[in-house]
Each structure stands twice: as structure tokens, then as C-alpha cells.
Design an enzyme around this catalytic site. Structure first.
Site, PDB file in Angstrom:
ATOM      1  N   CYS A 264       9.351  61.525 -70.417  1.00  0.00           N
ATOM      2  CA  CYS A 264       9.507  62.124 -69.086  1.00  0.00           C
ATOM      3  C   CYS A 264      10.856  62.779 -68.832  1.00  0.00           C
ATOM      4  CB  CYS A 264       9.242  61.070 -68.015  1.00  0.00           C
ATOM      5  SG  CYS A 264       7.533  60.562 -67.988  1.00  0.00           S
TER       6      CYS A 264
HETATM    7  N1  LIG Z   1       4.631  58.113 -69.511  1.00  0.00           N
HETATM    8  C1  LIG Z   1       5.315  57.891 -68.390  1.00  0.00           C
HETATM    9  O1  LIG Z   1       6.168  57.001 -68.326  1.00  0.00           O
HETATM   10  C2  LIG Z   1       5.056  58.722 -67.173  1.00  0.00           C
HETATM   11  C3  LIG Z   1       5.546  58.286 -65.925  1.00  0.00           C
HETATM   12  C4  LIG Z   1       5.298  59.083 -64.808  1.00  0.00           C
HETATM   13  C5  LIG Z   1       4.604  60.276 -64.918  1.00  0.00           C
HETATM   14  N2  LIG Z   1       4.162  60.681 -66.155  1.00  0.00           N
HETATM   15  C6  LIG Z   1       3.405  61.933 -66.220  1.00  0.00           C
HETATM   16  O2  LIG Z   1       2.021  61.596 -66.300  1.00  0.00           O
HETATM   17  C7  LIG Z   1       1.315  62.515 -67.139  1.00  0.00           C
HETATM   18  C8  LIG Z   1       0.647  61.772 -68.283  1.00  0.00           C
HETATM   19  O3  LIG Z   1       1.653  61.179 -69.073  1.00  0.00           O
HETATM   20  P1  LIG Z   1       1.277  60.149 -70.245  1.00  0.00           P
HETATM   21  O4  LIG Z   1       2.575  59.661 -70.798  1.00  0.00           O
HETATM   22  O5  LIG Z   1       0.281  59.173 -69.742  1.00  0.00           O
HETATM   23  O6  LIG Z   1       0.562  61.151 -71.271  1.00  0.00           O
HETATM   24  P2  LIG Z   1      -0.185  60.812 -72.636  1.00  0.00           P
HETATM   25  O7  LIG Z   1       0.073  61.960 -73.509  1.00  0.00           O
HETATM   26  O8  LIG Z   1       0.181  59.418 -73.084  1.00  0.00           O
HETATM   27  O9  LIG Z   1      -1.736  60.765 -72.233  1.00  0.00           O
HETATM   28  C9  LIG Z   1      -2.454  61.885 -71.810  1.00  0.00           C
HETATM   29  C10 LIG Z   1      -3.926  61.654 -72.119  1.00  0.00           C
HETATM   30  O10 LIG Z   1      -4.699  62.728 -71.560  1.00  0.00           O
HETATM   31  C11 LIG Z   1      -5.766  63.012 -72.478  1.00  0.00           C
HETATM   32  N3  LIG Z   1      -6.300  64.352 -72.181  1.00  0.00           N
HETATM   33  C12 LIG Z   1      -5.730  65.555 -72.418  1.00  0.00           C
HETATM   34  N4  LIG Z   1      -6.542  66.539 -71.990  1.00  0.00           N
HETATM   35  C13 LIG Z   1      -7.636  65.969 -71.453  1.00  0.00           C
HETATM   36  C14 LIG Z   1      -8.807  66.453 -70.836  1.00  0.00           C
HETATM   37  N5  LIG Z   1      -9.028  67.767 -70.657  1.00  0.00           N
HETATM   38  N6  LIG Z   1      -9.720  65.565 -70.399  1.00  0.00           N
HETATM   39  C15 LIG Z   1      -9.527  64.243 -70.564  1.00  0.00           C
HETATM   40  N7  LIG Z   1      -8.425  63.714 -71.136  1.00  0.00           N
HETATM   41  C16 LIG Z   1      -7.487  64.562 -71.578  1.00  0.00           C
HETATM   42  C17 LIG Z   1      -5.127  62.865 -73.836  1.00  0.00           C
HETATM   43  O11 LIG Z   1      -6.078  62.705 -74.861  1.00  0.00           O
HETATM   44  C18 LIG Z   1      -4.260  61.612 -73.606  1.00  0.00           C
HETATM   45  O12 LIG Z   1      -4.984  60.433 -73.901  1.00  0.00           O
HETATM   46  C19 LIG Z   1       2.368  63.539 -67.581  1.00  0.00           C
HETATM   47  O13 LIG Z   1       2.362  64.609 -66.687  1.00  0.00           O
HETATM   48  C20 LIG Z   1       3.675  62.771 -67.454  1.00  0.00           C
HETATM   49  O14 LIG Z   1       4.776  63.617 -67.257  1.00  0.00           O
HETATM   50  C21 LIG Z   1       4.359  59.929 -67.266  1.00  0.00           C
END
Ligand SMILES: NC(=O)c1ccc[n+]([C@@H]2O[C@H](COP(=O)([O-])OP(=O)(O)OC[C@H]3O[C@@H](n4cnc5c(N)ncnc54)[C@H](O)[C@@H]3O)[C@@H](O)[C@H]2O)c1
Length: 421
Positions: A264
Site C-alpha cells: 500500500c
Molecule cells: N493489503 C492491504 O493491507 C490493504 C489495506 C487497505 C487497502 N488496500 C487496497 O485494497 C485493494 C486490494 O488489496 P489486496 O492487498 O487485498 O489485493 P490482492 O492483490 O491481495 O487481492 C486482490 C484479489 O482480487 C482478485 N481479482 C482481480 N480481478 C478480479 C476480478 N475481475 N474479479 C474477481 N476477483 C478479481 C485477484 O485474483 C486477487 O485475489 C487494493 O486497492 C489495495 O490498495 C489494501
């Protein structure tokens, strides 16, 4: 309530499983069948303390599918949790959001009821209204707010303590102009006892970026001051403890070290820089935050070189994940450290309790130790992540270069250098 969660990464898995614990019915959707298989087998796709236990406890309230339209038919609210990585130029890559919005819109077309779509993924101000909403409207032939709800509900959890953070959040930001969407989100979270902050979508999106930018700034500030303290033989940990007691400043995220990583902070700050430049505002502070962060791992290497000619030497690395209690290596400080050491001809052995499989994909050619004790047999040891178990090792007689302030190493090592203390 019946909820669809799109994306089962860190945010989707934690959000969905914790909502199930609150009594909601969860339909997980992902394009990655392997992640759904893990959920079906009772294991979360990501490592987070307590998450597997909650998943097992609430299995009867959780189903999975790769079919967004099917999930939409069975639920009244959808939360988009797909990734928003960065483009090579630092700007935000929206391809997963756009793909998900197309599938969602097609699903909405066939759905007879009022369905609410919430963007939880971190997206720049304007994205929900100018990218997601038009796709949903075009694909469904329906109008936002009249025929379906839309809003932003940014996520503030920290990896490594995500379950705790979910249930003890400081605030729930609800960005929407739609009263029905606002009510739906209030109903969703009502048992959490956290304050709601109601605002419009663009402001909610900005709140997320500003929160991350401020925390990252606090860390880079601590590191810049920490570097100054080191040169003057001042322990910056003591300095920040003393400064953090001021309630206007507070002690959280106020420690020096080798900088921030993870999925992030680096990408969100770069996206905000790119957004700012696109609007003609020079983001001087944000650029300095990234520069200080990028330089910090090289300072740790410089400390090592003070004591050792690293060419041909065996360097042990303790910790690969970007923070303890996580298996996430995205933008981990271990990556630039290992790259530089390899470039300078060192032999490397690494250990991490959780992150070695992911690191192996990036660096298949280095040695992976079976235990942290094996790493201690190296010519020098570098501490990159402050896993609890590294506080129980015997550092007697060792050369230790510490990026995270493991006190036992400081007391026992024969030669010890802390990055900012
Ligand atoms: N990881 C963190 O600590 C955190 C904290 C706050 C906000 N965020 C935000 O949250 C969002 C997700 O982050 P994350 O770390 O969970 O990401 P990640 O990459 O771990 O997971 C994303 C998931 O979405 C799936 N995906 C992608 N396209 C898709 C679709 N069309 N349909 C269904 N599934 C689909 C992927 O296969 C994956 O499993 C990002 O925008 C990130 O910036 C993350």
C-alpha cells in the site's frame, strides 16, 4: 445481510470472513479458482493471525464462485476488493477494477432488486464516479442511485493485525450521495461500535490516500531524523518515545528503521504523486518521502561495509516479509538489500517464518535456511523484519546489522550496528 465480496486477497478475505463472523452471509468471488479452493477447504488465501479460525467457525455462512452475476443475484450488496497496483510510471493501474465493473454491470442487468455496489479497493478521487459508475450504467442499462446504489468505503486495516483492525477500527468512512447506500453500509457495520464518517464519494477516496500519505511521511521523517541521530550517537528510539508522548504527535508509526514497504504505502504515495502532478501541483513532500524511503536500505548496507568486505562473504538475512506476522513481500525492504548484496558478490542465506515461498519466486538462486539458527552461522547477519522469534536468538559472538531494533541482538552481538541508533 447477503454480501458479495469481489477479490479474495488481503482486504477481501479479511473483510468477508470478519463480516461472516458478524452474522452476514458471504459470497466470495475471485478469478483465481485456487484462492476459492483454499477458502472451501477452510484455509484463508492470505496469512493473517486468527483469520483461519474465524473462517472455520463461520464456514456455513460462506460460499465461493467465479461467477459475479450469480453472486449478485444471491446478494443485495457487493464490495469490490480487487487490487489496484501501480503502472511503471507510478500511476494507478485500474485494469482489475475495470474488469470487475464490466462483469458486475452485466450481473446488475439481470438483477431485479436494488443492489448496492461499494468500492473498497484504494482508488484515486473521482474513480468510482467517473470510471466504475459509467461502466456499471452502460453494462446494466440502469442508472446509479435510481436503479442501483453506489458508494466508497475505503479500508484502513494493517496486514499482520488485520482481523483486530477490522473489529477495532477507528472509523468507518462512508462515501455516497445515495441515502439507501448509506443506510445499507450502516446496517452492514452496525455491531462494530465505530464512528461513521459520512461524506461524498470523492472525499472518501481522498481520505484513504491522505491517511496513507501522512503515515508514510511520519515514517520517512522519523528515518531522516534517525539518520541524523545515528551520526551524533543519539538513540533515535529514545527521541521518538519522548516526542511521541506529546498528544498532538502521538507515538504510533513514529519509529526509525529501514523504511516502509508492503502493498500500500509505496504504491499509494506514488499514485498520489502522479495524481498531484496531473493536476499541476508539485508534490514536494511526497517525493521526499519516497526518496528517503528508497535510500534507507542502502544505509544498512553501508553500515555492513564498515565492518566487512562483503565480496565472497556469507551474509545471513533475518526476515523477508515487509512486516512481521505477514507473508507479504510486496515492496519488502529485503528485496533491495538482497539485490545489492548479490550485485556486490556476497553469498546469501535467508530465513523468514512465513514469506520464503513468495521470496523464492523472486530469488530462486539464493539459499533458504530451515531455521533462523542456520542464518546465524553466516559472516554477518542483517535483521530486516522484526519477527518475534528473532528476539529469542543467541547473537553472542556475531556481527549484526539491525534495521528493526531487536534489543537482544544489541545486547549480545560482538559487533552491532543499528540503522538509526
Ligand atoms: N493489503 C492491504 O493491507 C490493504 C489495506 C487497505 C487497502 N488496500 C487496497 O485494497 C485493494 C486490494 O488489496 P489486496 O492487498 O487485498 O489485493 P490482492 O492483490 O491481495 O487481492 C486482490 C484479489 O482480487 C482478485 N481479482 C482481480 N480481478 C478480479 C476480478 N475481475 N474479479 C474477481 N476477483 C478479481 C485477484 O485474483 C486477487 O485475489 C487494493 O486497492 C489495495 O490498495 C489494501
Amino acid at each position: 445481510m447477503k454480501i458479495s465480496i469481489i477479490g479474495t486477497g488481503y482486504v477481501g478475505s479479511v473483510t468477508g470472513i470478519c463480516l461472516a463472523e458478524m452474522g452476514h452471509q458471504i459470497h466470495f468471488v475471485d478469478i483465481d479458482q485456487a484462492k476459492l479452493d483454499m477458502i472451501n477447504s477452510g484455509r484463508s488465501p492470505v496469512f493473517e493471525p486468527d483469520l483461519d479460525d474465524l473462517l472455520l467457525k463461520n464456514r456455513e455462512r460462506i460460499t465461493t464462485t467465479t461467477d459475479i452475476a450469480k453472486a449478485i443475484r444471491q446478494t443485495t450488496l457487493t464490495i469490490i476488493c480487487v487490487g489496484t497496483p501501480q503502472n511503471p510510471d507510478g500511476s494507478s493501474d485500474l485494469r482489475f477494477i475495470i474488469d470487475a465493473a464490466h462483469s458486475l454491470g452485466k450481473g446488475l442487468k439481470k438483477d431485479q432488486k436494488y443492489h448496492t455496489v461499494i468500492v473498497k479497493s484504494t482508488v484515486l478521487p473521482g474513480t468510482t464516479s467517473t470510471v466504475v459508475q459509467p461502466i456499471l450504467e452502460k453494462e446494466s442499462g440502469k442508472l446509479a442511485i435510481k436503479d442501483f446504489g453506489i458508494g466508497s468505503n475505503p479500508e484502513f486495516l494493517k496486514e499482520g493485525s488485520a482481523v483486530h483492525d477490522f473489529f477495532h477500527t477507528d472509523r468507518i468512512v462512508i462515501g455516497t450521495n445515495d441515502p439507501k447506500t448509506k443506510d445499507a453500509l450502516k446496517a452492514l457495520y452496525k455491531s462494530l461500535h465505530a464512528p461513521f464518517f459520512n461524506t461524498d464519494i470523492k472525499t472518501a477516496e481522498m481520505i484513504k490516500y491522505v491517511s496513507n500519505a501522512f503515515l508514510a511521511t511520519k515514517i520517512s521523517f522519523a528515518n531522516e531524523i534517525g539518520n541524523l541521530c545515528k551520526l551524533n550517537e543519539i538513540n533515535s528510539y529514545e527521541v521518538f518515545r519522548g516526542v511521541g508522548m506529546d498528544s498532538r504527535i502521538n507515538p504510533h508509526f513514529f519509529r526509525s528503521g529501514i523504511g516502509f514497504g508492503g502493498s500500500c504505502f509505496p504504491k499509494d504515495i506514488r499514485a498520489l504523486i502522479s495524481f498531484s502532478e496531473s493536476k499541476g501541483v508539485e508534490p514536494r513532500i511526497l517525493k521526499a518521502v519516497i526518496r528517503t524511503n528508497d535510500e534507507q536500505p542502502q544505509k544498512l548496507i553501508a553500515l555492513l561495509k564498515k565492518h566487512l568486505d562483503i565480496k565472497g562473504k556469507k551474509i545471513g538475512i533475518l526476515g523477508l516479509s515487509f512486516k512481521p506476522d505477514s507473508d507479504d513481500i510486496r515492496e519488502s525492504r529485503a528485496i533491495p538489500i538482497v539485490l545489492t548484496l548479490l550485485h556486490e558478490g556476497a553469498e546469501i542465506i535467508v530465513y523468514d517464518p512465513m514469506a520464503m515461498p513468495a521470496f523464492k519466486n523472486l530469488f530462486p538462486g539464493i539459499s533458504y535456511a530451515r531455521s533462523s539458527d542456520d542464518v546465524l552461522k553466516s559472516d554477518a547477519i542483517m535483521i530486516i523484519t522484526e519477527w518475534q522469534e528473532f528476539s529469542n536468538l543467541n547473537y553472542t559472538g556475531k556481527l549484526v546489522i539491525d534495521g528493526r531494533k531487536v534489543n537482544k541482538a544489541g545486547r549480545e552481538a560482538t559487533i552491532y550496528e543499528g540503522i538509526c541508533w
